[in-house]
Scaffold this active site. Sequence first.
Site, mmCIF file in Angstrom:
data_model
loop_
_atom_site.group_PDB
_atom_site.id
_atom_site.type_symbol
_atom_site.label_atom_id
_atom_site.label_comp_id
_atom_site.label_asym_id
_atom_site.label_seq_id
_atom_site.Cartn_x
_atom_site.Cartn_y
_atom_site.Cartn_z
ATOM 1 N N ASP A 67 4.034 -1.130 -4.048
ATOM 2 C CA ASP A 67 4.171 0.217 -3.485
ATOM 3 C C ASP A 67 5.624 0.589 -3.225
ATOM 4 O O ASP A 67 6.524 -0.254 -3.326
ATOM 5 C CB ASP A 67 3.346 0.335 -2.193
ATOM 6 N N ASN A 136 -3.757 -2.332 10.347
ATOM 7 C CA ASN A 136 -4.998 -1.572 10.204
ATOM 8 C C ASN A 136 -5.805 -2.018 8.973
ATOM 9 O O ASN A 136 -6.710 -1.323 8.538
ATOM 10 C CB ASN A 136 -4.695 -0.068 10.128
ATOM 11 N N HIS A 138 -4.650 -2.423 5.892
ATOM 12 C CA HIS A 138 -4.262 -1.886 4.588
ATOM 13 C C HIS A 138 -3.674 -2.964 3.690
ATOM 14 O O HIS A 138 -3.128 -3.955 4.153
ATOM 15 C CB HIS A 138 -3.360 -0.649 4.702
ATOM 16 N N GLU A 143 -4.571 2.957 2.714
ATOM 17 C CA GLU A 143 -4.856 3.131 4.131
ATOM 18 C C GLU A 143 -6.364 3.221 4.381
ATOM 19 O O GLU A 143 -7.138 3.568 3.477
ATOM 20 C CB GLU A 143 -4.186 4.424 4.627
HETATM 21 C C1 GLP Z 1 3.775 -2.305 4.656
HETATM 22 C C2 GLP Z 1 3.501 -2.630 3.193
HETATM 23 C C3 GLP Z 1 2.386 -3.639 3.023
HETATM 24 C C4 GLP Z 1 2.556 -4.781 4.000
HETATM 25 C C5 GLP Z 1 2.470 -4.242 5.400
HETATM 26 C C6 GLP Z 1 2.595 -5.312 6.471
HETATM 27 O O1 GLP Z 1 3.133 -1.186 5.136
HETATM 28 N N1 GLP Z 1 3.196 -1.478 2.422
HETATM 29 O O2 GLP Z 1 2.380 -4.109 1.677
HETATM 30 O O3 GLP Z 1 1.569 -5.748 3.787
HETATM 31 O O4 GLP Z 1 3.525 -3.311 5.593
HETATM 32 O O5 GLP Z 1 3.918 -5.574 6.746
HETATM 33 P P1 GLP Z 1 4.453 -6.779 7.592
HETATM 34 O O6 GLP Z 1 4.363 -7.978 6.699
HETATM 35 O O7 GLP Z 1 5.891 -6.426 7.883
HETATM 36 O O8 GLP Z 1 3.613 -6.894 8.789
#
Ligand code: GLP
Length: 245
Positions: A67, A136, A138, A143
């Site tokens: 993404d 959440n 995702h 989402e």
């Molecule tokens: C972002 C990314 C996700 C990732 C998530 C969790 O929103 N788009 O791919 O898994 O954050 O991030 P973190 O690993 O910093 O908790």
Amino acid sequence: MRIVSCKDYAEMSRVAGNLMAAEIIKNPSCVLGLATGSTPIGAYEHLVELYKSGDISFKDVKTYNLDEYRGLAHDHDQSYHYFMNENLFKHVDIDMKNTHVPDGSNPDAEAACAEYDKMVEEAGGVALQLLGIGNNGHIGFNEPGSVFVGPTHCVDLTESTIVANSRLFERIEDVPRQAYTMGIKTIMSAKRVVIVANGEAKAEAVKAMIEGPIDPMCQASILQLHPDVVVVCDEAALSLCSSVK
Ligand code: GLP
């Protein structure tokens, strides 16, 4: 789902990094699906160590990231292009032509997303997809919602994601409100999925992913239907899962 319970972040990172390294050793020109966020940083550090010690080479590896924020230039320090360069690409022998991240700088969402799916398809699909998980539930930027969306698409980020990710921006107003993300079809089409999570803050999402119903309100729950998923977590992230000893 195969669950690997690790004692801490360092062990989680080593296990996930080793699974990725094994894929590269099996097929030096493999296609890897990559993730951003703070969770996978340790796995990337481990891969860089394995590269430096001569155990693996990225020379022929192709990568497709999950993404990217819509509207950020590639060199913006919060863009996922920048993140990948800083945390992996610039430390290994990867050919930058073989690295791909959705083009958030292209305002034409439809074109940017359709082009991305075509590229992944032409590369023969993803052999191993690394994922993190949002608070959440995702995956990528898919989402919570009423459906699982198949193709790469443009999403409106939820308030909880904007708040969670604002820690990395100067001000919450600076967090982009939209992103381009691989859809559930591409993620589910990967031959193998490795998902990493650590810390208590992820425990609810991890429980919903592993033990909850398959429900688009927790997008990661769809992974219960994938034939080869390895969930690599520390004990805190697994602490609410009653099925995990
Ligand atoms: C972002 C990314 C996700 C990732 C998530 C969790 O929103 N788009 O791919 O898994 O954050 O991030 P973190 O690993 O910093 O908790």
